[in-house]
Design a protein around this motif. Structure first.
Motif, PDB file in Angstrom:
ATOM      1  N   GLY A 172      21.157 -53.999  12.800  1.00 57.07           N
ATOM      2  CA  GLY A 172      22.603 -54.199  12.688  1.00 57.07           C
ATOM      3  C   GLY A 172      23.341 -54.042  14.011  1.00 57.07           C
ATOM      4  N   VAL A 173      22.609 -53.794  15.109  1.00 60.69           N
ATOM      5  CA  VAL A 173      23.288 -53.682  16.406  1.00 60.69           C
ATOM      6  C   VAL A 173      23.586 -55.092  16.901  1.00 60.69           C
ATOM      7  CG1 VAL A 173      23.139 -52.877  18.784  1.00 60.69           C
ATOM      8  CG2 VAL A 173      22.091 -51.548  16.948  1.00 60.69           C
ATOM      9  N   VAL A 174      24.850 -55.454  16.880  1.00 64.25           N
ATOM     10  CA  VAL A 174      25.244 -56.813  17.255  1.00 64.25           C
ATOM     11  C   VAL A 174      26.033 -56.794  18.559  1.00 64.25           C
ATOM     12  CG1 VAL A 174      26.490 -58.862  16.491  1.00 64.25           C
ATOM     13  CG2 VAL A 174      25.203 -57.510  14.836  1.00 64.25           C
ATOM     14  N   ARG A 175      26.741 -55.703  18.846  1.00 58.49           N
ATOM     15  CA  ARG A 175      27.534 -55.529  20.058  1.00 58.49           C
ATOM     16  C   ARG A 175      28.830 -56.332  20.003  1.00 58.49           C
ATOM     17  NH1 ARG A 175      27.712 -52.130  22.395  1.00 58.49           N
ATOM     18  NH2 ARG A 175      27.637 -52.616  24.585  1.00 58.49           N
ATOM     19  N   GLY A 176      29.868 -55.769  20.588  1.00 65.13           N
ATOM     20  CA  GLY A 176      31.181 -56.388  20.544  1.00 65.13           C
ATOM     21  C   GLY A 176      31.437 -57.394  21.655  1.00 65.13           C
ATOM     22  N   LEU A 177      30.492 -57.519  22.595  1.00 72.36           N
ATOM     23  CA  LEU A 177      30.701 -58.455  23.699  1.00 72.36           C
ATOM     24  C   LEU A 177      29.782 -59.657  23.509  1.00 72.36           C
ATOM     25  CD1 LEU A 177      30.749 -55.514  26.112  1.00 72.36           C
ATOM     26  CD2 LEU A 177      32.560 -57.216  26.233  1.00 72.36           C
ATOM     27  N   ASP A 178      30.237 -60.791  24.018  1.00 73.23           N
ATOM     28  CA  ASP A 178      29.634 -62.062  23.659  1.00 73.23           C
ATOM     29  C   ASP A 178      28.435 -62.464  24.507  1.00 73.23           C
ATOM     30  OD1 ASP A 178      29.977 -63.840  21.687  1.00 73.23           O
ATOM     31  OD2 ASP A 178      31.191 -65.238  22.848  1.00 73.23           O
ATOM     32  N   TYR A 179      28.173 -61.729  25.578  1.00 70.07           N
ATOM     33  CA  TYR A 179      27.215 -62.266  26.556  1.00 70.07           C
ATOM     34  C   TYR A 179      25.770 -61.829  26.331  1.00 70.07           C
ATOM     35  CZ  TYR A 179      29.023 -57.893  28.720  1.00 70.07           C
ATOM     36  OH  TYR A 179      29.455 -56.619  28.950  1.00 70.07           O
ATOM     37  N   TYR A 180      25.523 -61.035  25.283  1.00 67.79           N
ATOM     38  CA  TYR A 180      24.158 -60.530  25.079  1.00 67.79           C
ATOM     39  C   TYR A 180      23.242 -61.603  24.516  1.00 67.79           C
ATOM     40  CZ  TYR A 180      26.196 -55.981  25.867  1.00 67.79           C
ATOM     41  OH  TYR A 180      26.846 -54.932  26.434  1.00 67.79           O
ATOM     42  N   THR A 181      21.997 -61.590  24.975  1.00 68.73           N
ATOM     43  CA  THR A 181      21.053 -62.611  24.523  1.00 68.73           C
ATOM     44  C   THR A 181      19.696 -62.035  24.124  1.00 68.73           C
ATOM     45  OG1 THR A 181      20.668 -62.953  26.878  1.00 68.73           O
ATOM     46  CG2 THR A 181      22.020 -64.593  25.762  1.00 68.73           C
ATOM     47  N   GLY A 182      19.448 -60.772  24.436  1.00 65.69           N
ATOM     48  CA  GLY A 182      18.122 -60.220  24.153  1.00 65.69           C
ATOM     49  C   GLY A 182      18.199 -58.880  23.449  1.00 65.69           C
ATOM     50  N   MET A 183      17.424 -57.913  23.944  1.00 67.41           N
ATOM     51  CA  MET A 183      17.459 -56.570  23.388  1.00 67.41           C
ATOM     52  C   MET A 183      18.880 -56.007  23.532  1.00 67.41           C
ATOM     53  SD  MET A 183      17.608 -53.110  24.222  1.00 67.41           S
ATOM     54  CE  MET A 183      17.324 -52.989  25.975  1.00 67.41           C
ATOM     55  N   VAL A 184      19.372 -55.375  22.489  1.00 68.18           N
ATOM     56  CA  VAL A 184      20.688 -54.723  22.565  1.00 68.18           C
ATOM     57  C   VAL A 184      20.549 -53.316  21.978  1.00 68.18           C
ATOM     58  CG1 VAL A 184      22.254 -56.699  22.552  1.00 68.18           C
ATOM     59  CG2 VAL A 184      21.290 -55.888  20.392  1.00 68.18           C
ATOM     60  N   PHE A 185      21.362 -52.407  22.476  1.00 66.73           N
ATOM     61  CA  PHE A 185      21.280 -51.062  21.908  1.00 66.73           C
ATOM     62  C   PHE A 185      22.622 -50.357  21.988  1.00 66.73           C
ATOM     63  CE2 PHE A 185      21.317 -48.353  25.743  1.00 66.73           C
ATOM     64  CZ  PHE A 185      21.115 -49.306  26.724  1.00 66.73           C
ATOM     65  N   GLU A 186      22.761 -49.362  21.136  1.00 68.37           N
ATOM     66  CA  GLU A 186      23.926 -48.482  21.165  1.00 68.37           C
ATOM     67  C   GLU A 186      23.440 -47.053  21.101  1.00 68.37           C
ATOM     68  OE1 GLU A 186      27.093 -51.692  19.378  1.00 68.37           O
ATOM     69  OE2 GLU A 186      26.209 -50.279  17.959  1.00 68.37           O
ATOM     70  N   LEU A 187      24.223 -46.166  21.697  1.00 65.84           N
ATOM     71  CA  LEU A 187      23.847 -44.752  21.745  1.00 65.84           C
ATOM     72  C   LEU A 187      24.913 -43.950  21.017  1.00 65.84           C
ATOM     73  CD1 LEU A 187      23.053 -44.559  25.510  1.00 65.84           C
ATOM     74  CD2 LEU A 187      21.465 -43.819  23.762  1.00 65.84           C
ATOM     75  N   ASP A 188      24.482 -43.153  20.075  1.00 65.70           N
ATOM     76  CA  ASP A 188      25.423 -42.315  19.340  1.00 65.70           C
ATOM     77  C   ASP A 188      25.212 -40.857  19.695  1.00 65.70           C
ATOM     78  OD1 ASP A 188      26.301 -44.542  18.031  1.00 65.70           O
ATOM     79  OD2 ASP A 188      25.152 -44.158  16.195  1.00 65.70           O
ATOM     80  N   SER A 189      26.296 -40.115  19.614  1.00 62.12           N
ATOM     81  CA  SER A 189      26.205 -38.667  19.596  1.00 62.12           C
ATOM     82  C   SER A 189      26.581 -38.268  18.168  1.00 62.12           C
ATOM     83  CB  SER A 189      27.182 -38.069  20.607  1.00 62.12           C
ATOM     84  OG  SER A 189      27.189 -36.680  20.440  1.00 62.12           O
ATOM     85  N   PRO A 190      25.580 -37.987  17.319  1.00 59.72           N
ATOM     86  CA  PRO A 190      25.837 -37.836  15.886  1.00 59.72           C
ATOM     87  C   PRO A 190      26.847 -36.731  15.553  1.00 59.72           C
ATOM     88  CG  PRO A 190      23.478 -37.940  16.345  1.00 59.72           C
ATOM     89  CD  PRO A 190      24.161 -37.837  17.667  1.00 59.72           C
ATOM     90  N   ASN A 191      27.091 -35.822  16.501  1.00 60.47           N
ATOM     91  CA  ASN A 191      28.051 -34.738  16.245  1.00 60.47           C
ATOM     92  C   ASN A 191      29.491 -35.214  16.180  1.00 60.47           C
ATOM     93  OD1 ASN A 191      26.362 -32.519  16.163  1.00 60.47           O
ATOM     94  ND2 ASN A 191      26.178 -32.510  18.385  1.00 60.47           N
ATOM     95  N   LEU A 192      29.767 -36.363  16.806  1.00 60.45           N
ATOM     96  CA  LEU A 192      31.153 -36.809  16.875  1.00 60.45           C
ATOM     97  C   LEU A 192      31.536 -37.503  15.583  1.00 60.45           C
ATOM     98  CD1 LEU A 192      31.362 -38.140  20.541  1.00 60.45           C
ATOM     99  CD2 LEU A 192      31.910 -35.886  19.643  1.00 60.45           C
ATOM    100  N   GLY A 193      32.835 -37.626  15.364  1.00 64.04           N
ATOM    101  CA  GLY A 193      33.321 -38.246  14.138  1.00 64.04           C
ATOM    102  C   GLY A 193      33.274 -39.761  14.209  1.00 64.04           C
ATOM    103  N   ALA A 194      34.411 -40.382  13.943  1.00 63.26           N
ATOM    104  CA  ALA A 194      34.456 -41.845  13.839  1.00 63.26           C
ATOM    105  C   ALA A 194      33.985 -42.514  15.127  1.00 63.26           C
ATOM    106  CB  ALA A 194      35.867 -42.283  13.497  1.00 63.26           C
ATOM    107  N   GLU A 195      34.403 -41.989  16.266  1.00 65.91           N
ATOM    108  CA  GLU A 195      34.066 -42.640  17.540  1.00 65.91           C
ATOM    109  C   GLU A 195      32.845 -41.958  18.140  1.00 65.91           C
ATOM    110  OE1 GLU A 195      35.567 -45.449  18.301  1.00 65.91           O
ATOM    111  OE2 GLU A 195      36.863 -45.191  16.560  1.00 65.91           O
TER     112      GLU A 195
END
Ligand code: HAM
Length: 421
Positions: free
Chosen positions: A259-282
């Motif tokens: 489900g990692v799609v990313r908000g920017l349009d230029y991605y074409t390959g591997m994509v990733f996001e990093l979370d800090s699970p302790n934080l709330g919504a953001e």
């Protein structure tokens, strides 16, 4: 009288100490990975960001005309600027080009805790490396930066947008709209777009696909869902995970997430996001992946990958994990006793500063006891009491502010005594 613009912040001394701590952990890590610092302008021509940032970011641009009538925008991120710079001037550097930069970025978003209109980013890009080792290096740098800050709750979610692009039988503009809906997990919008494109049957597999996350077994499930399409992407992610192990990134620190799609349009390959699970919504502290921008800006095709982490959110994550110690204190607060000792007190102060200590002096003309109160409130480790009688023997009073213990110390040994403690 005046209020700050909505979504901006003032940062006081304690805040700034935390922000600089986070930035310097990043700089240290990036330098240790062999990245070198560059800087690009805070504003660019509007077209640069409009070209490839995608609908999400374009709506959020701070765009304006300057007095010459040029259409400009404050940077919403660094990647487009860096690739513009690369194509124009950095192309001749030996490959791969590994650069980092950090500073403020601007997006017209709905502000809330951890989401601002002016925010800090740290960013690295690798241009012209081989695909797998470069992607692994970027992921390891991102996780390594979080380690260097002292964070332990780390969740990287790794996906592959190439596999989604291969699956979506649409031109770039329509693909961007569908991906935008998937990124926002906005299923009504997704249904609407697919209906418009007369491919409503794609809605169900896409919704199931973006819900898949977990260990390597989700890669097989995803492959089945897509009817075998994008198979290379799933093998690629498996190989990437093997590299991460060698970098010391623990399997507990990442998962695969289709489900990692990313908000920017230029991605074409591997994509990733990093979370800090302790934080709330953001809780998303970073994101990145492989993209193609050099071509868009008139350069030759080379492999490009990078990541940006949000300074504001890293600070919140570090606060949530109790990483920060007490605020930085000054080492010595110099108290001249009587105007006659002032010049000598300033000389002593200057010598302490030259010795690399953080030293301050009374600028108000308070009496000794008020000055000690101030030194205490300022969090000074030591007060240096400069009295006429002691000066005759080239000595001063050195008072430990925590214990209250005070003794006479020769002026020449003062810096050493303070440093020793
Ligand atoms: P991004 O995911 O748009 O990626 O932003 C990266 C990080 O910046 C986010 O994960 C978040 O921590 C922080 N951030 C973004 N917007 C805000 C905001 N309004 N307030 C506070 N923090 C925010 C990029 O910008 C890409 N340029 C990353 C990249 C580099 N891809 C390849 N190379």
């Amino acid at each position: 009288m005046f209020e700050r613009p909505r979504g901006t912040n003032d940062w006081g001394p304690d805040d700034m100490a935390k922000r600089r701590f986070v930035e310097s952990a990043f700089v240290r890590t990036a330098e240790s990975f062999g990245f070198r610092e560059i800087q690009t302008p805070l504003f660019e021509s509007l077209d640069l960001f409009a070209a490839k940032s995608g609908p999400g970011v374009v709506e959020e641009l701070y765009a304006f005309k300057d007095k010459g009538g040029r259409d400009l925008a404050l940077r919403p991120e660094f990647t487009a600027s860096i690739l513009r710079f690369y194509v124009a001037e950095l192309r001749s550097l030996p490959k791969p080009v590994k650069v980092y930069c950090y500073g403020p970025a601007f997006r017209y978003e709905e502000p809330q805790k951890g989401r601002y209109r002016e925010f800090g980013q740290v960013d690295v890009e690798i241009i012209g490396g081989a695909t797998l080792p470069s992607d692994a290096e970027v992921l390891a740098l991102a996780v390594g930066t979080m380690h260097a800050i002292g964070l332990t709750a780390i969740r990287a979610r790794i996906g592959h947008i190439g596999m989604l692009r291969a699956y979506l039988p649409f031109g770039p503009a329509d693909q961007a709209k569908v991906l935008h809906a998937l990124d926002k997990k906005n299923f009504p919008m997704l249904d609407e777009e697919l209906a418009r494109l007369q491919r409503p049957e794609l809605a169900d597999p896409l919704k199931r696909l973006v819900a898949l996350h977990g260990d390597a077994s989700v890669l097989d499930q995803a492959k089945d869902l897509l009817g075998g399409k994008g198979a290379e992407a799933f093998d690629y992610l498996r190989a990437l995970a093997a590299q991460l192990a060698a970098y010391g990134v623990s399997p507990a620190e990442y998962e695969f997430d289709m489900g990692v799609v990313r908000g920017l349009d230029y991605y074409t390959g591997m994509v990733f996001e990093l979370d800090s699970p302790n934080l709330g919504a953001e809780k998303q502290v970073g994101g990145g992946g492989a993209y193609t921008l050099a071509e868009v800006f008139g350069g030759e095709p080379v492999f490009q990958t990078g990541v940006a982490l949000g300074v504001d959110r890293l600070v919140l994550a570090a606060e949530a994990e109790g990483v920060f110690g007490p605020p930085q204190r000054i080492d010595a607060y110099v108290v001249p006793i009587g105007e006659s000792t002032r010049s000598r007190a300033v000389e002593i102060l200057t010598a302490l500063r030259a010795a690399g200590l953080r030293a301050d002096i009374d600028l108000v003309g308070r009496g000794p006891s008020k000055n000690l109160d101030y030194a205490n409130a300022a969090g000074a480790r030591y007060a240096i009491l400069v009295g006429e009688r002691e000066l005759k023997a080239e000595k001063v009073g050195l008072r430990n502010m925590a214990s209250g213990e005070q003794r006479e110390v020769p002026v020449g040994l003062l810096a050493e005594e303070i440093r020793k403690a």
